[in-house]
Structures are given as C-alpha cells and as structure tokens.
Design an enzyme around this catalytic site. Structure first.
Site, PDB file in Angstrom:
ATOM      1  N   HIS A 219      -8.193  -0.673   0.332  1.00 32.78           N
ATOM      2  CA  HIS A 219      -7.513  -1.673   0.113  1.00 32.78           C
ATOM      3  C   HIS A 219      -8.749  -2.760   0.084  1.00 32.78           C
ATOM      4  O   HIS A 219      -9.244  -3.192   0.807  1.00 32.78           O
ATOM      5  CB  HIS A 219      -6.908  -2.485   0.856  1.00 32.78           C
ATOM      6  CG  HIS A 219      -6.305  -1.163   2.175  1.00 32.78           C
ATOM      7  ND1 HIS A 219      -4.536  -0.597   1.728  1.00 32.78           N
ATOM      8  CD2 HIS A 219      -6.087   0.039   3.078  1.00 32.78           C
ATOM      9  CE1 HIS A 219      -4.071   0.201   2.460  1.00 32.78           C
ATOM     10  NE2 HIS A 219      -5.148   0.708   3.349  1.00 32.78           N
TER      11      HIS A 219
ATOM     12  N   CYS B 208       0.488  -1.507   0.235  1.00 35.28           N
ATOM     13  CA  CYS B 208       0.190   0.068   0.034  1.00 35.28           C
ATOM     14  C   CYS B 208       1.128   1.419   0.165  1.00 35.28           C
ATOM     15  O   CYS B 208       0.616   2.001  -0.857  1.00 35.28           O
ATOM     16  CB  CYS B 208      -0.598   0.068   1.200  1.00 35.28           C
ATOM     17  SG  CYS B 208      -0.382  -0.749   2.513  1.00 35.28           S
TER      18      CYS B 208
ATOM     19  N   ASP C  30      -3.105  -7.451  -4.585  1.00 37.80           N
ATOM     20  CA  ASP C  30      -3.360  -5.982  -4.352  1.00 37.80           C
ATOM     21  C   ASP C  30      -4.304  -5.229  -5.776  1.00 37.80           C
ATOM     22  O   ASP C  30      -3.639  -4.933  -6.267  1.00 37.80           O
ATOM     23  CB  ASP C  30      -1.823  -5.371  -3.860  1.00 37.80           C
ATOM     24  CG  ASP C  30      -2.028  -5.243  -2.070  1.00 37.80           C
ATOM     25  OD1 ASP C  30      -3.203  -5.213  -1.683  1.00 37.80           O
ATOM     26  OD2 ASP C  30      -1.289  -4.774  -1.341  1.00 37.80           O
TER      27      ASP C  30
ATOM     28  N   LYS D 109     -14.870  -2.526   7.614  1.00 38.01           N
ATOM     29  CA  LYS D 109     -13.883  -3.295   6.503  1.00 38.01           C
ATOM     30  C   LYS D 109     -14.931  -4.496   6.248  1.00 38.01           C
ATOM     31  O   LYS D 109     -15.741  -5.347   7.591  1.00 38.01           O
ATOM     32  CB  LYS D 109     -13.023  -4.236   6.643  1.00 38.01           C
ATOM     33  CG  LYS D 109     -12.427  -5.177   8.097  1.00 38.01           C
ATOM     34  CD  LYS D 109     -11.140  -6.286   8.358  1.00 38.01           C
ATOM     35  CE  LYS D 109     -11.262  -7.298   9.306  1.00 38.01           C
ATOM     36  NZ  LYS D 109      -9.991  -8.018   9.109  1.00 38.01           N
TER      37      LYS D 109
ATOM     38  N   GLN E 157       0.331 -10.962  -2.548  1.00 33.09           N
ATOM     39  CA  GLN E 157      -0.826 -10.396  -2.212  1.00 33.09           C
ATOM     40  C   GLN E 157      -1.353  -9.898  -3.353  1.00 33.09           C
ATOM     41  O   GLN E 157      -0.520  -9.199  -4.417  1.00 33.09           O
ATOM     42  CB  GLN E 157      -0.987  -9.228  -1.492  1.00 33.09           C
ATOM     43  CG  GLN E 157       0.004  -9.655  -0.190  1.00 33.09           C
ATOM     44  CD  GLN E 157      -0.580  -8.825   0.809  1.00 33.09           C
ATOM     45  OE1 GLN E 157      -0.143  -7.651   0.449  1.00 33.09           O
ATOM     46  NE2 GLN E 157      -1.048  -8.786   1.475  1.00 33.09           N
TER      47      GLN E 157
ATOM     48  N   ARG F 134       7.717 -11.282   4.696  1.00 34.88           N
ATOM     49  CA  ARG F 134       7.020 -10.791   6.082  1.00 34.88           C
ATOM     50  C   ARG F 134       7.904 -12.230   7.383  1.00 34.88           C
ATOM     51  O   ARG F 134       7.732 -13.178   7.109  1.00 34.88           O
ATOM     52  CB  ARG F 134       5.714 -10.501   6.525  1.00 34.88           C
ATOM     53  CG  ARG F 134       4.570 -10.390   6.021  1.00 34.88           C
ATOM     54  CD  ARG F 134       3.525 -10.058   6.051  1.00 34.88           C
ATOM     55  NE  ARG F 134       2.606  -8.645   5.590  1.00 34.88           N
ATOM     56  CZ  ARG F 134       1.605  -9.055   5.323  1.00 34.88           C
ATOM     57  NH1 ARG F 134       0.490  -9.642   6.106  1.00 34.88           N
ATOM     58  NH2 ARG F 134       0.476  -7.946   4.598  1.00 34.88           N
TER      59      ARG F 134
ATOM     60  N   HIS G  56      -5.625  -0.741  -4.854  1.00 32.55           N
ATOM     61  CA  HIS G  56      -5.550   0.083  -4.019  1.00 32.55           C
ATOM     62  C   HIS G  56      -6.872   0.952  -5.018  1.00 32.55           C
ATOM     63  O   HIS G  56      -6.466   1.371  -6.396  1.00 32.55           O
ATOM     64  CB  HIS G  56      -5.028   0.776  -3.758  1.00 32.55           C
ATOM     65  CG  HIS G  56      -3.893   0.112  -2.580  1.00 32.55           C
ATOM     66  ND1 HIS G  56      -3.004  -1.099  -3.103  1.00 32.55           N
ATOM     67  CD2 HIS G  56      -4.114   0.043  -1.277  1.00 32.55           C
ATOM     68  CE1 HIS G  56      -2.351  -1.388  -1.866  1.00 32.55           C
ATOM     69  NE2 HIS G  56      -3.590  -1.231  -0.762  1.00 32.55           N
TER      70      HIS G  56
END
Length: 727
Positions: free
Chosen positions: A601, A424, A473, A555, A471, A453, A475
């Site tokens: 997100h 992000c 991902d 969320k 991911q 991670r 946005h």
C-alpha cells in the site's frame, strides 16, 4: 514483595483495598455537561464522584493521603534497590559508539555515565534508553546494558521534557483549582493536561494564575521520584479520582504500575522524567479549550490546557514567532479569504468539503500532476465504486477492526452496502477478477479514491480532519524478489512529487514487527530488509520504531517540513501480508505453484484535502505560478485601454494561462485587490503601454519587472508552468 514490607501493614492495606472499585460509588449521581445531576455516564469510572464544584481545600486531605502512600511505596522501591546495591556487582555499559564503561549495579545512573563523558552532557542529559527501553537518567542501572543518552535536541529529549512539564501543570491545576486530572501527555510540540472542574470553564486570566504557580514549582527544584505499585495499591491511592480509577481498572489483573511524584503532586505515569523541576527554564501556556473524557461527547466535559517548554528562553521566543506566523497561515482563514473552499456546517453537516471554483482549480492542477507522474512511473490508473456489499468489508476485516470508524450500512433491496473507508479491498477484488502469472508482476494500480470515515464532531478540523476525503492511493502486487526495487521506486516517486511543491526536507520513520503479527518470520525479515535496503539506496537517514509496525506488515512513514519548519505526516509505504491471505490472492509461479503475491500500500499526499491544507499554510496562500487559481491579472488604468487589454487577455488564454482583467477603480486599489487575492503577477495597462504594445509587469516574488511584450510574457509564464517554478 520485599522483606521491608511489614506484614501487619500489608494486611491492613488489603482490607482497605477490598473497599475500592465498583462498590465505592455504585449508582452515585454525577454532574454532566449541564447543571443538575444525572446517572453516571460510561466514561466516569467507578470511584467516588468528583467534588462539585472543584475546591483545593476540600481536596487537600486526598492529596495528603496520596503523598503519604507514595512515600511508603517509594521507600519500598528504594529499599529493594539499596539491598541489591549492597552486593556491589560490577556491570558493563555499552555506548552507541561501541565504547564500554564500567558501573555498579543499582548504583550507577545514566546521568553518572553522561557526566563521565562530559560535564555539559551530564548537565543537559534528560532521558536515556537502556537496551531500547525508556529510562530516567536518575534511575540506577540494573545490569549489563546498551545505553543511549538524549538531550533536548532529540525527539526523545523533547518528549520527556514536555512530559515532565505537563506534571508541573497538573500540580498547578490541583493546587489552584482542585481539578480532577485525567491525562496529560506530551504532543508533537508541547503538552496538554485534561481535567474535570465541574461547570467551571478556564479563561485566559486563569493562565496567569497557573503560570505563577508553575514558576514557583520550578524555583523549588522539586525532584521527580519513581515508585512501583500493584494495581490494587494504585486503586487505593487514586480512589477519589474516578478518571484515574477507570484507567487503572482497564489494566489487566496483576499489572505492575509506576507512579511519579514531584513535591506535593503524584500521578500515574510510565515516565520517564527529568531529574527535577528546576530543569524547566522557559515555558508558556498557550490556550484553553473544552474536551471530553476519552473524546466522547457523552462523557464528562473537561478543560484542556495546552503548553510548551524549552531549556532556553531564546528557543521559546523562536517558538512564539513561529506560532504567530502559523496563525497568519491558518488554512481555514486563508481558504475563506481566497474563496477556495467551505465546510457547510449548518446546511450539509461537518467534515464535508465544498470546493469553490478557485480551490477546485488548484486541486485539479494537483491531481493532473499526480496522474502524469504516476503514468510516467509505470502505474495504471483505476476507478472503483464508493460503496460495496457489507460482505467485502467482513472478508477484509475492516468491519471487525475498523467498524467504529465506518458509517452505518445502507440497505439496498435485501442486501446491506457500506460506504468505503478504504480503497484497498477494491483493488484486491480487481486483482482476483482474473488469474495472474509471475510474468505479469509487478502490477501497479493507482486511484484518487474518495473514502468516508466517521470522525467525532470535536475532532473535525478544516481540511485536516474531515469525514469524506480523497486518498492518493496505489497498490503494488509483486514477487518477493521485487520488493526492494518496488519500494525504491515508490521512494523515488515520493521525492519527485513532493519536491515539485517545495518539500525537500524529510523525516523518515521505519516501523518494524510488533509483538502480535500475521505472516511468517521469514517474510517479515525479508520485507524489513527490503525497506532498509531501499532507504539505503536513497541515502536517506531514518528512525527505527521497533515494534511500531502494523500487525500485517512493516512500513515507512515520511514527514515533510514546511516553510516555517513544521513537520507534517505525509507519505506512507506499507507492506501487507494480511489482505493477500484473507482474499486468497495468488499467482502462478515458474514451477506452476500458486503462492501469495506481496502487496504494498502507498499514499504520497495521504489525502488530497489534507495535503491542500498543508500547501495553503506552507505557501501562506501565495501559490506558485503553476498552481495559482488566477496566475495573473491585467489592470486597466482607464477605460480607453480596455480594447488593448482584452487583446492581451485573449492571447494569454490562447496559451492556456489563467489570466483575468480588472478596471473601473483607482490603480492603487486594483493592485491592492490583486495582492489581497495573492495573484502572482499583475500587468498594468495605461496609455503608454498601449502605444508601446507592452505591459508593465509586477511580480509578488520578484517585484517590478518593467515593460514587456505580451507574447514574451506568455512564453515565459508557459515555461515556468512546465518547469513547476515559483514564478
């Protein structure tokens, strides 16, 4: 404190409590994971050292003292309730359908109300919610309230049922082995209890011992009782168990703590619980494993015992069948069998996935499908670096709030760089690269971004828990007025993507504003309303997790149900008020003001690795035709047919189909090898097929399809790939 509590007893207890805590075991040695003494580790609490080795006879005086104290505290709790009950105050109890029942304060229980509705509900009621708060069905109501009652069919009922069974397991571990208990929570399907037993490791035969003890506890129909104590009283009560002491010492001064007792067992517990142990009708202890206190390998080594329970033996039988089926589908086993991926623990380290050619082919199909759906849905694709200057992670807040899950920094020249744990901040940085007008919004940027991670070695698990993963991902940067439409668009895209893989049953959770949050009340209310409206437009039922949102926004979480009924956390859609503020994001509105954009997100698969693991298990390794690494195999009955087989192979390849060819062995063995490799289609070529210019088609899904021409087969396969059908 009630008037029942004798002042002399209170003073005596206060004197005893002064001795509890750090002074009780200062600098005492304790056994770690290997034989011999060592200095107390950081995870051992501050009470006396656990008995070494564990011995129930040695522990019995401690258990007896604990129960004696509980009885005193329970009598006090009951006295306070009884005093209030004497007033006979009538209360109104509002049920979910709006019906109102009358009760008496500190007399009427949720079980009473359930029985008043129907005898069956009264018998099956396991737990209640009173004004949204979890509540024992045997605990009297304390005033006017809204009441919900749950049976085993609900998530709340299962949680309570499994939580209560964990207490039965805890009692068995104490009475049979003198174990020092740590925590025993319910989990998604069942429960476990962690305990310290010195150097002893539990083995399968120990499950028989524990099972016999639990059977006895169930037959005794021990009542669950609840008592309220102070932090100091709890310390005094559990001073022989360093793990419980550490938990208690971690609570704020002045905390009120609840205890639950059944029979000779008592534990720190928030509850709630079922009325008595006799309600546990069928249970099974599944496995034993090793764990560490607070998940840290530097801390005390623990034994972990898993189990599950049901109010019906048929449900247990059904569960056992599902477990056996899940073992057959284990993605780690199938991944090796089908040569899809490996994790090179010895050479490269744990948690790092090596995609072999076949696995890489499946992954490529997934990623290409993902890109196509996103481009068709109005997203732009972006690519960003895998590392960034440490200052970016300071600005985003990840270094402060997420630092323990990040790898150590990398020194480059005079600057420190950091492997990214999330994508992000990179997308935010791109947004800030140039000014934006309200006319440009919404912006939808998607990336298959690999992140890194830190995960403890003990937590790593195949493709499900890794240290490097990609991911899916994206946005979205939009105006407040666009949030509902954008969320609905994400929900549509989620359904579009997941249904292509056969996932059509979902559990939806909506998490709302927590106690501590950033952003105005107005923007929270707007965002929560937008999420609810989008879900309403989809016609999707959802569960509200009040206060379960992140501090920076509400969320939606989507769980998918696989082929054998297991639920998997998959998609997340998260509104964020934090990063736009931290990065000073803005756009120029119609009046030339510069407000913050709304940031959303979202990830549909969660991660490609985890989603791949779920797919392998849901498909049992038999991928649908469009995903299969090898879609078909031509098997040659003898060498004389090779030329024709090669001609057919070239034709299939010209259509872009993934087909290979095999021969030189018996037909039975060739077909069997294709089945073991879970290839969807097998084309047999013998002398007759050469003469008729056909192939004999065998499908894993449809059986023997007879003779067909190669061109017809290729066109049918191509159509199946386009339609994402199973075959």
């Amino acid at each position: 404190m009630s008037s029942w509590w004798d002042d002399r007893q209170l003073n005596a207890d206060d004197a005893a409590l002064v001795k509890v805590g750090k002074e009780n075991a200062k600098n005492q040695p304790v056994l770690g994971g290997s034989s011999g003494n060592k200095a107390r580790g950081k995870g051992w609490g501050s009470a006396s050292v656990p008995t070494q080795p564990a011995d129930p006879k040695v522990k019995q005086p401690y258990y007896d003292k604990r129960i004696a104290l509980f009885e005193k505290y329970f009598e006090r709790t009951q006295f306070d309730a009884a005093e209030a009950a004497k007033e006979g105050v009538k209360i109104s109890i509002t049920l979910p359908d709006g019906a109102v029942r009358e009760g008496t304060r500190y007399v009427t229980t949720p079980k009473d109300v359930a029985t008043g509705i129907s005898k069956r509900l009264g018998k099956e009621a396991l737990v209640a919610k009173v004004d949204g708060q979890d509540w024992d069905v045997f605990r009297p109501l304390e005033g006017d309230c809204k009441l919900q009652i749950f049976t085993f069919d609900s998530a709340e009922g299962k949680y309570t049922y499994w939580h209560s069974t964990a207490h039965l397991l805890g009692q068995a571990l104490e009475l049979e082995y003198g174990a020092d208990l740590t925590i025993g929570p319910p989990i998604e399907e069942g429960f476990y209890y962690d305990c310290f037993m010195g150097d002893k490791t539990l083995h399968p035969e120990d499950s028989e011992v524990l099972t016999k003890r639990i059977d006895k506890i169930i037959k005794e129909k021990q009542e669950f009782q609840r008592a309220v104590v102070t932090r100091e009283e709890a310390l005094h009560m559990f001073q022989e168990n360093p793990f419980k002491v550490e938990v208690i010492e971690g609570l704020p001064e002045g905390s009120t703590i609840t205890l639950y007792r059944n029979g000779p067992f008592c534990d720190l517990c928030r509850g709630p619980h079922v009325p008595d142990t006799g309600m546990i009708k069928a249970f099974q202890l599944n496995q034993n494993s090793r764990a560490f206190w607070r998940g840290d390998v530097q801390n005390a080594p623990l034994n972990r015992v898993y189990g599950v329970s049901f109010p019906d033996k048929k449900l247990l039988k059904k569960y056992v069948h599902k477990v056996e089926e899940a073992k057959k589908r284990d993605h780690r086993k199938l991944g090796a069998q089908l040569n899809l991926f490996s994790i090179q623990q010895e050479g490269a380290g744990g948690g790092l996935v090596f995609w072999h050619p076949k696995g890489a082919m499946v992954r490529n199909q997934i990623e290409e499908h993902w890109r196509g759906v996103h481009l068709a849905s109005g997203y732009d694709l972006v690519y960003t670096p895998h590392i960034a200057n440490i200052d970016l992670w300071k600005t985003s807040g990840h270094l402060d709030f997420y630092g323990e899950n990040m790898f150590q920094g990398i020194k480059i020249d005079e600057d420190e760089y950091q492997l990214r744990p999330m994508n992000c901040p990179f997308h935010v940085t791109m947004y800030k690269n140039e000014p934006h007008s309200y006319r440009e919004l919404p912006l939808r940027w998607a990336e298959l971004g690999t992140v890194y991670r830190y995960e403890r070695s003990g937590a790593l698990h195949g493709l499900f828990r890794v240290r490097g993963f990609t991911q899916d991902d994206a946005h979205i940067f939009c105006l407040p007025s666009q949030v509902t439409d954008e969320i609905e668009g994400v929900l549509n895209l989620t359904e579009n993507l997941l249904s292509a893989y056969g996932f059509t049953e979902y559990e939806i959770n909506l998490s709302t504003r927590p106690e501590k949050y950033v952003g105005s009340d107005e923007i929270w209310e707007m965002s929560e309303s937008a999420l609810k409206e989008a879900l309403s437009r989809k016609g999707w039922d959802y569960i509200v997790d009040d206060g379960g949102g992140a501090f920076y926004g509400p969320k939606i979480d989507v769980k998918i149900k696989d082929a054998i009924g297991r639920k998997w956390q998959c998609s997340t859609i998260q509104v964020d008020f934090n990063l736009p503020e931290r990065f000073d994001m803005e756009y120029v509105d119609e009046e030339n003001n510069r407000p913050r954009p709304i940031m959303i997100h979202r990830a549909i698969f969660g991660s490609v690795e985890r989603f791949m693991g779920v797919l392998i298990e849901s498909y049992a390794g038999l991928f649908p035709l469009w995903l299969a690494p090898t879609q078909a195999r031509i098997v040659c009955v003898n060498d004389s047919v090779n030329e024709y087989a090669k001609e057919c192979l070239d034709l299939f390849k010209s259509y872009g189909l993934r087909v290979d060819m095999a021969g030189g062995e018996s037909l039975g063995k060739l077909v069997r090898n294709a089945e073991v490799q879970k290839i969807p289609l097998v084309f047999v070529v013998g002398n007759n097929e050469v003469e008729t210019r056909t192939l004999s088609v065998r499908s894993r899904h449809q059986g023997d399809l007879g003779a067909m021409g190669a061109e017809d087969i290729a066109r049918a396969m191509n159509q199946a790939v386009v339609e994402k059908s199973k075959y």
